[in-house]
Scaffold this motif. Structure first.
Motif, short mmCIF file in Angstrom:
data_model
loop_
_atom_site.label_atom_id
_atom_site.label_comp_id
_atom_site.label_asym_id
_atom_site.label_seq_id
_atom_site.Cartn_x
_atom_site.Cartn_y
_atom_site.Cartn_z
N GLU A 547 0.83 -1.21 0.00
CA GLU A 547 0.00 0.00 0.00
C GLU A 547 0.87 1.26 0.00
N GLN A 548 1.96 1.24 0.77
CA GLN A 548 2.87 2.38 0.79
C GLN A 548 3.44 2.64 -0.61
N LEU A 549 3.85 1.57 -1.28
CA LEU A 549 4.44 1.71 -2.61
C LEU A 549 3.39 2.14 -3.64
N ASN A 550 2.15 1.68 -3.47
CA ASN A 550 1.06 2.14 -4.34
C ASN A 550 0.90 3.65 -4.22
N ILE A 551 0.90 4.15 -3.00
CA ILE A 551 0.73 5.59 -2.76
C ILE A 551 1.90 6.37 -3.35
N ILE A 552 3.10 5.88 -3.15
CA ILE A 552 4.30 6.59 -3.62
C ILE A 552 4.35 6.63 -5.15
N THR A 553 3.96 5.53 -5.80
CA THR A 553 4.02 5.48 -7.27
C THR A 553 2.76 6.00 -7.95
N GLY A 554 1.65 6.08 -7.19
CA GLY A 554 0.39 6.48 -7.79
C GLY A 554 -0.33 5.36 -8.50
N PHE A 555 0.13 4.13 -8.32
CA PHE A 555 -0.43 2.98 -9.03
C PHE A 555 -1.46 2.23 -8.19
N ALA A 556 -2.07 1.20 -8.80
CA ALA A 556 -3.20 0.50 -8.18
C ALA A 556 -2.78 -0.72 -7.39
N ALA A 557 -1.67 -1.35 -7.74
CA ALA A 557 -1.30 -2.60 -7.08
C ALA A 557 0.20 -2.82 -7.19
N THR A 558 0.71 -3.67 -6.29
CA THR A 558 2.15 -3.97 -6.22
C THR A 558 2.35 -5.47 -6.05
N SER A 559 3.37 -6.01 -6.70
CA SER A 559 3.84 -7.37 -6.43
C SER A 559 5.25 -7.26 -5.88
N LEU A 560 5.46 -7.85 -4.71
CA LEU A 560 6.79 -7.85 -4.07
C LEU A 560 7.63 -9.05 -4.50
N GLN A 561 7.12 -9.86 -5.42
CA GLN A 561 7.78 -11.13 -5.73
C GLN A 561 9.14 -11.00 -6.41
N PRO A 562 9.34 -10.09 -7.38
CA PRO A 562 10.66 -10.03 -8.04
C PRO A 562 11.77 -9.72 -7.05
N ASN A 563 12.82 -10.54 -7.06
CA ASN A 563 13.87 -10.34 -6.06
C ASN A 563 15.15 -9.74 -6.62
N SER A 564 15.01 -8.92 -7.66
CA SER A 564 16.10 -8.05 -8.12
C SER A 564 15.48 -7.05 -9.09
N GLY A 565 16.22 -5.97 -9.36
CA GLY A 565 15.72 -4.98 -10.30
C GLY A 565 15.51 -5.56 -11.68
N ALA A 566 16.44 -6.40 -12.14
CA ALA A 566 16.30 -7.02 -13.46
C ALA A 566 15.08 -7.93 -13.52
N GLN A 567 14.80 -8.64 -12.42
CA GLN A 567 13.60 -9.48 -12.38
C GLN A 567 12.35 -8.62 -12.37
N GLY A 568 12.44 -7.43 -11.77
CA GLY A 568 11.32 -6.50 -11.81
C GLY A 568 11.04 -6.04 -13.23
N GLU A 569 12.09 -5.75 -13.97
CA GLU A 569 11.92 -5.38 -15.38
C GLU A 569 11.20 -6.49 -16.14
#
Length: 950
Positions: A547-569
């Motif tokens: 929820e904190q990251l949703n507020i900071i980014t202005g987005f609707a939802a977040t997945s915490l699953q990717p465990n590196s920046g490249a995996q996030g990409e």
């Protein structure tokens, strides 16, 4: 100063420094600087809707209360995760030591020899235990390592297979469920067909390029796969094995069967469960494939004086060179965890590891024998630490075990498995057995102690020796290991010594209060597949962090699953892909990427099945809008996405960003924003406002998770409403959206333990604190820019001459004096500083990012060092390379030698400014020879004779 306000501890600039800094920058106050830096049309109209900041004391109390909502059961679930015991000497001196966790990736080898040695130990351990020839310095988790193995074998398939379009990959039905899910994720965009079956049924058809086996299997069965591998080789099929590393101390290592790759996790080598991570995976392969290995390899080379030195070899930053042709998008490792696992092996040695393995195996045999004596059927014919039991009344058994605070793995309505771990002891036998007996209405265990049968057959028992190198047979007392760890730590420059002003990497404070809970048992000892009601504390933290990251980014939802920046990409692009496919736009596969983008961007796009189109940047470092318009119109029908970093990789807030994102949307594409530079956005603008649809966040940059010497990294993705249904799931514990893509990492919430840090960062700073962090990082960058003005040219600035939170200085003009940017980087070591980012994104430059955590005095020290080096450059010449810059860095051995054949003083070499003598850091080796190390790759603790021969 309010002593209970965390922001005043996290932010290094004091209120009394503001006037001076603003004067140097040329603004009346900080607000004016921000107005000149960030375009008005993307500024947030209101402050972030985050709860008020809490003090450090309140945060630690909150985390303690939340931890008590977790239920720490005895966990025998297994499935790739086993409770282990972290030796206190390693916990105190590595996990809890800022000398280790605040260090950066060892790109500057001369001031990272301790970490490099620890990683060389890790690679040696992996090679010895797997029976393979080379290993990398760790990957993200076992499941992603298995997926990397599949794609490496795919790239290595023979010419005939490529010509025939063979795209089949055999997967043993013994594979871990989370690994199968991740293999599906990676296979789909590459058009690889996975065939799941029992290895005994495999027909070794020419349609297959590779196969993967699990050893032991997910429910504990140990099979001899030597004949399988022999047949596979005869049919040009390469084989990977996912192996339990502790079992390899007593089982035949797969390398002795002739397999091509062995992967797994080192979690059970002293790493907390942590609800799924972070843990260091291993990846070992054959010498022939050394240039295809994903991630990093630590190699042996020599320095200027011919002395042994270590550095990153072959793969270092190869995404930034090969881009869309890179072997992998992985550009990080799990260094902190790999160091811990390697030191676990150093501390216990081969005899200690065998003792631990045999103890676990014997307890498993005892439990199997007792259950069999009471009429339960034990299914596995050969096992190491896991048995599979026909339990008949599984529903009743589950009620009983959970009432006794015991977790086992419930396979189906009549079958369970039990995995024994290092924390198991004799007193745990009876409670476990009684659960089974009670489910059958039996009140007590009447079985007698009997001799245990040999379970591991001769063909499967390990006969080869391992870990015979001195390092694994020396430091077995706590005193010795403590001193060895300290010896290594002294060779590394970390944030506990001085500022590390790396552009794009945001080396900010990793506050002690954020880090402390990582050592607490109620956070560390939770299995990732434990029932949700046993992880209520984690669930509350993770949900609130999302929820904190949703507020900071202005987005609707977040997945915490990717465990590196490249995996996030990769995860972000895969959600975009799923979105297009849900609309029957399967043809949309073009990804436009600016030439200035991080090299992982094009590598991630190719992995997601997209075709990369590169768009130009103009002379100001911005996206060339005219070129972009042309490419968007040309590929309009097939446009899938634009990948954009904001502010740009050049450290500039591009004023045309909203037009750029609307252009992509007008042509049916989605906008992916790389969050590497989010430290310049938080609280002032956000990805949703600029028009992005998905972004990843580097929690190890903006949100205070430490870099750990090169990992862990955490790279969650935040998405707009239309992408929410496609967020990734997990096959064991459901996560993600209604139409979730398959797994991105092995654990449901990725590296959950590390997420406590970012949760604390946001809780303790609150809305005003995280916004001030952004404001002060921009101020510090512009202060350095102005202080260096005239001595160094800043390559790119915004329309009003301002940098964002980082800037690029141009070192190419110094070539006329015979000085390269590398010389400046090495000379900075003599001044006690780690170099800024070198030659990225522009060759011959430095990218400087001071962060909000540094004090004015530290910023000034850095500026004085850079200005002093500038004078040294003026005194250098092409004709005379025997100067203080070309000879840098200067080691203690060199400066105290009886011979001094240099045309400058020892004082200038070692103590160029007065402050240096107060806190001198000595580089361990002189400048390393990169080419020699690549030509003669040695990536294990090879005896010195072998090194000399090379």
């Amino acid at each position: 100063m309010k002593t209970d306000v965390f922001a005043s501890r996290h932010i290094g600039i004091r209120e009394e420094d503001l006037e001076k800094m603003c004067s140097v920058v040329g603004v009346k106050d900080l607000d004016e600087l921000i107005d000149q830096t960030i375009p008005h049309d993307i500024r947030l109209k209101e402050s972030l809707n985050l709860p008020p900041a809490i003090s450090e004391y309140e945060f630690l109390g909150l985390l303690e209360n939340l931890s008590n909502q977790n239920k720490v059961f005895k966990s025998y679930i297994g499935l790739g995760y086993n409770e282990s015991i972290t030796p206190s000497v390693i916990k105190r001196n590595i996990l809890e030591s800022p000398g280790w966790y605040t260090a950066y990736t060892p790109y500057q080898a001369e001031i990272a020899q301790g970490r490099l040695e620890a990683l060389l130990n890790y690679q040696t351990m992996v090679c010895d235990l797997t029976g393979m020839e080379v290993a990398n310095a760790s990957l993200l988790d076992e499941s992603t390592a298995a997926a990397e193995a599949m794609t490496m074998l795919f790239d290595l398939r023979s010419r005939g297979q490529k010509k025939d379009g063979v795209l089949k990959f055999f997967v043993s039905d013994e594979i871990l469920p989370q690994t199968l899910s991740l293999l599906k994720t990676r296979a789909t965009p590459l058009n690889i067909e996975l065939v799941l079956d029992t290895p005994a049924n495999f027909e070794f058809s020419s349609e297959y390029f590779g196969a993967i086996l699990q050893y032991p299997g997910k429910y504990g069965q140990v099979n001899d796969y030597s004949s399988f591998v022999e047949k596979a080789k005869a049919n040009d099929i390469k084989v990977a094995v996912a192996a339990d590393i502790l079992s390899l101390t007593v089982l035949t290592p797969p390398g002795e069967w002739g397999v091509d790759v062995v992967v797994g996790t080192t979690q059970r080598f002293g790493i907390p469960l942590g609800y799924g991570g972070p843990h260091a995976a291993f990846f070992a392969t054959k010498e022939n494939y050394k240039r295809n290995i994903p991630g990093r390899i630590i190699g042996v080379t020599k320095d200027t004086d011919g002395n042994r030195a270590l550095r990153m070899a072959l793969q270092t930053r190869e995404q930034h060179i090969k881009r869309d042709k890179a072997t992998s998008n992985i550009c990080t490792a799990q260094v902190l965890l790999a160091v811990m696992a390697g030191l676990y092996a150093v501390y216990h040695g081969p005899k200690g590891l065998i003792y631990i393995a045999n103890k676990i195996h014997n307890y498993t045999k005892i439990i199997a024998k007792k259950l069999t004596a009471h009429g339960f059927e034990q299914v596995n014919t050969c096992f190491f630490d896991t048995i599979r039991i026909k339990a008949q009344n599984v529903k009743s058994l589950r009620t009983i075990t959970e009432s006794k605070k015991i977790n086992i793995n419930y396979i189906d309505e009549e079958t369970v498995s039990i995995s024994i771990n290092e924390a198991f002891s004799e007193k745990d036998i009876r409670p476990l057995i009684l659960c089974f007996l009670e489910s059958q209405g039996i009140n007590d265990d009447t079985s007698k102690e009997e001799d245990l049968d040999e379970i591991i057959t001769a063909s499967l028992a390990r006969k080869s020796s391992f870990l015979q190198q001195p390092v694994f047979n020396t430091y077995h007392s706590e005193t010795d290991l403590m001193r060895y760890i300290k010896k290594l730590e002294r060779k590394d420059l970390a944030l506990n010594h001085s500022m590390i002003s790396l552009g794009s990497c945001t080396m900010k404070l990793n506050a002690a209060s954020e880090m402390l809970p990582l050592s607490w048992a109620n956070w560390g000892n939770i299995h990732p597949f434990a029932p949700l009601d046993q992880a209520k504390g984690y669930q509350l933290v993770l949900k609130e962090l999302e929820e904190q990251l949703n507020i900071i980014t202005g987005f609707a939802a977040t997945s915490l699953q990717p465990n590196s920046g490249a995996q996030g990409e990769y995860a972000g692009l895969m959600t975009i892909r799923a979105y297009h496919h849900s609309r029957n736009d399967h043809h949309r596969d073009i990804c436009i990427i600016p030439a200035s983008a991080h090299g992982t961007n094009p590598a991630s796009a190719v992995m997601a099945g997209m075709k990369v189109i590169v768009t130009k940047t103009d002379e100001h470092g911005n996206i060339d809008v005219i070129d972009l318009e042309e490419k968007v119109k040309e590929h309009s029908e097939n446009l899938a996405a634009l990948m954009v970093t904001y502010p740009s990789t050049h450290g500039v807030f591009e004023s045309s960003i909203k037009y750029i994102t609307s252009l992509i949307h007008d042509h049916g594409g989605q906008v992916y924003m790389d969050g590497a530079n989010m430290n310049a956005q938080v609280g002032l603008t956000n990805p949703a406002t600029i028009g992005a649809d998905v972004c990843h966040l580097n929690l190890h940059k903006t949100f205070a998770i430490p870099h750990g010497g090169g990992g862990p990294g955490v790279g969650p993705i935040c998405v707009a409403e239309q992408l929410k249904p496609f967020l990734p799931s997990n096959p064991v514990v459901k996560t993600g959206g209604a139409n979730a893509i398959t797994a991105i990492s092995g654990a449901p919430w990725g590296s959950a333990l590390a997420c406590l840090i970012s949760y604390g960062y946001i809780k303790m700073l609150g809305a005003s604190g995280v916004t001030d962090a952004t404001r002060y990082s921009i101020l510090s960058a512009n202060y350095i820019k102005e202080r260096l003005n005239g001595a160094y040219d800043v390559l790119y600035t915004g329309e009003k001459g301002r940098a964002a939170h980082e800037m690029i200085i141009d070192c190419r003009p110094f070539k006329t004096n015979g000085i390269e940017v590398t010389d400046i980087a090495k000379r900075l070591m003599d001044y006690g500083f780690h170099a800024p980012t070198v030659s990225f994104p522009v060759a011959g430059t430095m990218m400087i990012e001071p962060t909000e955590s540094e004090s004015l005095s530290e910023l000034d020290r850095f500026c004085e060092a850079m200005l002093s080096i500038r004078k040294e450059i003026d005194n250098a010449s092409v004709e005379d390379s025997n100067n203080v810059l070309k000879n840098a860095p200067h080691t203690l051995t060199m400066v105290t030698s009886d011979n001094w054949d240099f045309p400058y003083s020892r004082q200038l070499a070692a103590f160029p400014l007065d402050y240096v003598s107060e806190n001198k850091f000595w580089p361990t080796v002189r400048r390393t020879d990169e080419a020699f190390g690549d030509r003669n790759l040695i990536c294990t603790c090879t005896p010195i004779e072998a090194y000399a021969e090379a």
